[in-house]
Design a protein around this motif. Structure first.
Motif, PDB file in Angstrom:
ATOM      1  N   LYS A  54       0.829  -1.212   0.000  1.00 31.02           N
ATOM      2  CA  LYS A  54       0.000   0.000   0.000  1.00 31.02           C
ATOM      3  C   LYS A  54       0.855   1.249   0.000  1.00 31.02           C
ATOM      4  CE  LYS A  54      -4.056   1.985   0.212  1.00 31.02           C
ATOM      5  NZ  LYS A  54      -5.041   1.825  -0.884  1.00 31.02           N
ATOM      6  N   GLU A  55       1.907   1.267   0.821  1.00 34.35           N
ATOM      7  CA  GLU A  55       2.761   2.458   0.898  1.00 34.35           C
ATOM      8  C   GLU A  55       3.625   2.630  -0.343  1.00 34.35           C
ATOM      9  OE1 GLU A  55       4.982   2.336   4.498  1.00 34.35           O
ATOM     10  OE2 GLU A  55       3.208   2.529   5.797  1.00 34.35           O
ATOM     11  N   GLN A  56       3.680   1.591  -1.198  1.00 34.14           N
ATOM     12  CA  GLN A  56       4.436   1.682  -2.445  1.00 34.14           C
ATOM     13  C   GLN A  56       3.548   2.140  -3.602  1.00 34.14           C
ATOM     14  OE1 GLN A  56       7.756   1.163  -2.414  1.00 34.14           O
ATOM     15  NE2 GLN A  56       7.599   0.746  -0.221  1.00 34.14           N
ATOM     16  N   GLY A  57       2.312   2.515  -3.305  1.00 35.22           N
ATOM     17  CA  GLY A  57       1.414   3.019  -4.340  1.00 35.22           C
ATOM     18  C   GLY A  57       0.679   1.943  -5.121  1.00 35.22           C
ATOM     19  N   ILE A  58       0.698   0.699  -4.611  1.00 32.63           N
ATOM     20  CA  ILE A  58       0.039  -0.401  -5.307  1.00 32.63           C
ATOM     21  C   ILE A  58      -1.208  -0.826  -4.525  1.00 32.63           C
ATOM     22  CG2 ILE A  58       0.273  -2.761  -6.184  1.00 32.63           C
ATOM     23  CD1 ILE A  58       3.281  -2.274  -6.375  1.00 32.63           C
ATOM     24  N   ASP A  59      -2.355  -0.738  -5.169  1.00 33.94           N
ATOM     25  CA  ASP A  59      -3.625  -1.119  -4.548  1.00 33.94           C
ATOM     26  C   ASP A  59      -3.977  -2.548  -4.945  1.00 33.94           C
ATOM     27  OD1 ASP A  59      -4.018   1.431  -3.391  1.00 33.94           O
ATOM     28  OD2 ASP A  59      -4.811   2.194  -5.287  1.00 33.94           O
ATOM     29  N   VAL A  60      -4.141  -3.412  -3.964  1.00 29.26           N
ATOM     30  CA  VAL A  60      -4.473  -4.816  -4.209  1.00 29.26           C
ATOM     31  C   VAL A  60      -5.877  -5.086  -3.683  1.00 29.26           C
ATOM     32  CG1 VAL A  60      -3.822  -7.228  -3.835  1.00 29.26           C
ATOM     33  CG2 VAL A  60      -2.047  -5.449  -3.980  1.00 29.26           C
ATOM     34  N   GLN A  61      -6.647  -5.814  -4.469  1.00 30.87           N
ATOM     35  CA  GLN A  61      -8.028  -6.108  -4.058  1.00 30.87           C
ATOM     36  C   GLN A  61      -8.425  -7.508  -4.500  1.00 30.87           C
ATOM     37  OE1 GLN A  61     -11.743  -4.462  -6.116  1.00 30.87           O
ATOM     38  NE2 GLN A  61     -11.601  -3.147  -4.306  1.00 30.87           N
ATOM     39  N   CYS A  62      -9.149  -8.197  -3.639  1.00 29.68           N
ATOM     40  CA  CYS A  62      -9.739  -9.491  -3.990  1.00 29.68           C
ATOM     41  C   CYS A  62     -11.256  -9.321  -4.015  1.00 29.68           C
ATOM     42  CB  CYS A  62      -9.350 -10.562  -2.972  1.00 29.68           C
ATOM     43  SG  CYS A  62      -9.987 -12.215  -3.370  1.00 29.68           S
ATOM     44  N   GLN A  63     -11.864  -9.603  -5.139  1.00 22.57           N
ATOM     45  CA  GLN A  63     -13.311  -9.543  -5.255  1.00 22.57           C
ATOM     46  C   GLN A  63     -13.879 -10.948  -5.087  1.00 22.57           C
ATOM     47  OE1 GLN A  63     -14.454  -7.417  -8.822  1.00 22.57           O
ATOM     48  NE2 GLN A  63     -13.492  -5.525  -8.115  1.00 22.57           N
ATOM     49  N   VAL A  64     -14.948 -11.063  -4.297  1.00 21.56           N
ATOM     50  CA  VAL A  64     -15.468 -12.382  -3.926  1.00 21.56           C
ATOM     51  C   VAL A  64     -16.940 -12.527  -4.339  1.00 21.56           C
ATOM     52  CG1 VAL A  64     -13.833 -12.831  -2.078  1.00 21.56           C
ATOM     53  CG2 VAL A  64     -15.847 -11.469  -1.575  1.00 21.56           C
ATOM     54  N   VAL A 124     -15.369  -2.880 -11.969  1.00 21.50           N
ATOM     55  CA  VAL A 124     -14.395  -1.809 -12.209  1.00 21.50           C
ATOM     56  C   VAL A 124     -14.649  -0.599 -11.315  1.00 21.50           C
ATOM     57  CG1 VAL A 124     -13.945  -2.535 -14.583  1.00 21.50           C
ATOM     58  CG2 VAL A 124     -15.729  -0.849 -14.134  1.00 21.50           C
ATOM     59  N   ARG A 125     -15.859  -0.451 -10.813  1.00 25.90           N
ATOM     60  CA  ARG A 125     -16.167   0.676  -9.924  1.00 25.90           C
ATOM     61  C   ARG A 125     -15.465   0.549  -8.571  1.00 25.90           C
ATOM     62  NH1 ARG A 125     -20.100   4.211 -10.506  1.00 25.90           N
ATOM     63  NH2 ARG A 125     -20.397   4.223  -8.241  1.00 25.90           N
ATOM     64  N   TRP A 126     -15.098  -0.674  -8.192  1.00 24.78           N
ATOM     65  CA  TRP A 126     -14.517  -0.909  -6.876  1.00 24.78           C
ATOM     66  C   TRP A 126     -13.002  -1.037  -6.901  1.00 24.78           C
ATOM     67  CZ3 TRP A 126     -17.171  -1.953  -2.062  1.00 24.78           C
ATOM     68  CH2 TRP A 126     -18.556  -1.790  -2.140  1.00 24.78           C
ATOM     69  N   ILE A 127     -12.406  -1.156  -8.086  1.00 23.68           N
ATOM     70  CA  ILE A 127     -10.955  -1.369  -8.177  1.00 23.68           C
ATOM     71  C   ILE A 127     -10.205  -0.234  -7.499  1.00 23.68           C
ATOM     72  CG2 ILE A 127      -8.981  -1.503  -9.753  1.00 23.68           C
ATOM     73  CD1 ILE A 127     -10.817  -2.894 -11.768  1.00 23.68           C
ATOM     74  N   GLY A 128      -9.229  -0.614  -6.659  1.00 22.45           N
ATOM     75  CA  GLY A 128      -8.385   0.382  -6.016  1.00 22.45           C
ATOM     76  C   GLY A 128      -8.837   0.819  -4.640  1.00 22.45           C
ATOM     77  N   TYR A 129      -9.937   0.278  -4.156  1.00 20.21           N
ATOM     78  CA  TYR A 129     -10.439   0.677  -2.840  1.00 20.21           C
ATOM     79  C   TYR A 129     -10.190  -0.428  -1.803  1.00 20.21           C
ATOM     80  CZ  TYR A 129     -12.608   4.855  -4.861  1.00 20.21           C
ATOM     81  OH  TYR A 129     -12.814   6.059  -5.476  1.00 20.21           O
ATOM     82  N   GLU A 130     -11.223  -1.054  -1.295  1.00 21.82           N
ATOM     83  CA  GLU A 130     -11.079  -2.045  -0.210  1.00 21.82           C
ATOM     84  C   GLU A 130     -10.175  -3.211  -0.599  1.00 21.82           C
ATOM     85  OE1 GLU A 130     -14.661   0.321   0.454  1.00 21.82           O
ATOM     86  OE2 GLU A 130     -13.891  -0.783  -1.265  1.00 21.82           O
ATOM     87  N   LEU A 131      -9.543  -3.827   0.421  1.00 19.01           N
ATOM     88  CA  LEU A 131      -8.718  -5.006   0.171  1.00 19.01           C
ATOM     89  C   LEU A 131      -9.570  -6.187  -0.306  1.00 19.01           C
ATOM     90  CD1 LEU A 131      -6.341  -4.927   3.284  1.00 19.01           C
ATOM     91  CD2 LEU A 131      -5.682  -4.546   0.900  1.00 19.01           C
TER      92      LEU A 131
END
Length: 311
Positions: free
Chosen positions: A221-231, A260-267
């Motif tokens: 997260k601190e490196q500017g990379i947003d990771v998300q798992c959609q379930v 695509v609306r959720w990409i970049g937000y919650e883990l």
């Protein structure tokens, strides 16, 4: 009496705090689902890598990302299907979207071969988004001892090994520019029920993906990379063999628009709002869900065995 009054007051206070917590979570979910603006995915980079892009969710996501102006690197095992999907994209979006294809059979390649293939395919590209969508499930429910060696290897290699090594092959480029997003397509089977009999390997690999996503999400997260798992829950695709039912089983296109609306937000999230509601009910009725779900899966197994017998 004073002790009794104190205990009653403490219980009331804890109940109030729990209620407020749930109401706050519900309000945040409503805002995210209905009000919050999606991120501009081009801010991450001009290219998106999508695995498993020739059918179902992967194909729908490829078209949705192209509509947002992203160029695409499509990674799949069937060169003919890859070319067909590429042609469809070029026909719809013309010169506005560039498309590259990479033929890679994750069920047969080693981890290092996968990482090398991804690094080579994305060299020199401004890759901002990786979508780990490729996955393998049982053709129909079965007991663990009925899973043959070939199917077991495919599920483990594609659902586990490939996710790790594809990410390994792409993340270095994101780290260099300190921006990027990784979307892992998981399954509601890993979060909404306490067990998923007759689909044991599939659900277990998706549970790994959920933990993998949450953990590396915090790491980078601190490196500017947003990771998300959609379930998500059930979606009408070739893998699930289910027909579309708008309230319960959305099409891949319906899901991709929400995704695509959720990409970049919650883990971790369930982007299709009716799935999120279903998930809440399923989790609340876990014992009942497993009991009746198991009966349904056993019926599906029986039907699948009969189909195999007639072949």
């Amino acid at each position: 009496m004073e002790l009794d009054d104190l205990m009653i007051a403490a219980a009331a206070a804890l109940g109030f705090i729990s209620l407020c917590k749930n109401l706050l979570a519900f309000a945040r979910w409503l805002h995210a689902a209905l009000v919050r603006k999606p991120k501009n995915l081009r801010d991450y980079g001009l290219w998106a890598v999508v695995t498993g892009p020739t059918d179902g969710i992967g194909k729908a996501l490829a078209f949705e990302l192209a509509s947002k102006g992203l160029n695409l690197v499509l990674v799949g095992r069937n060169p003919d299907k890859l070319e067909a999907t590429s042609s469809e994209l070029r026909e719809r979006y013309g010169a506005a979207v560039e498309v590259k294809t990479v033929t890679a059979d994750f069920a047969k390649l080693s981890g290092e071969e996968i990482a090398a293939a991804m690094a080579g395919a994305t060299e020199g590209l401004d890759v901002g988004l990786l979508v780990n969508n490729a996955g393998v499930a049982y053709p129909y429910p079965r007991y663990f001892h009925e899973v043959d060696r070939e199917l077991m290897e495919s599920v483990l290699r594609v659902n586990l090994n490939a996710v790790v090594w594809v990410t390994k092959g792409v993340i270095d480029g994101m780290l260099k520019k300190k921006r990027g997003a990784i979307l892992n397509i998981g399954s509601g089977s890993s979060v909404y029920v306490s067990s998923y009999p007759l689909q044991t390997l599939y659900a277990s690999t998706k549970a790994f993906m959920a933990m993998f996503s949450r953990s590396i999400g915090l790491e980078y997260k601190e490196q500017g990379i947003d990771v998300q798992c959609q379930v998500p829950l059930f979606i009408a695709t070739k893998m699930t063999m289910l027909r579309r039912r708008p309230l319960l089983v959305p099409s891949a296109e319906m899901f991709s628009r929400a995704s695509v609306r959720w990409i970049g937000y919650e883990l971790q999230c369930n982007p299709y709002w009716l799935h999120a509601v279903q998930g809440f009910v399923i989790r609340s009725l876990d014992a009942i869900t497993i009991r009746y779900g198991s009966r349904y899966l056993k019926w599906m197994r029986k039907d699948g065995l009969e189909h195999d017998r007639l072949l």
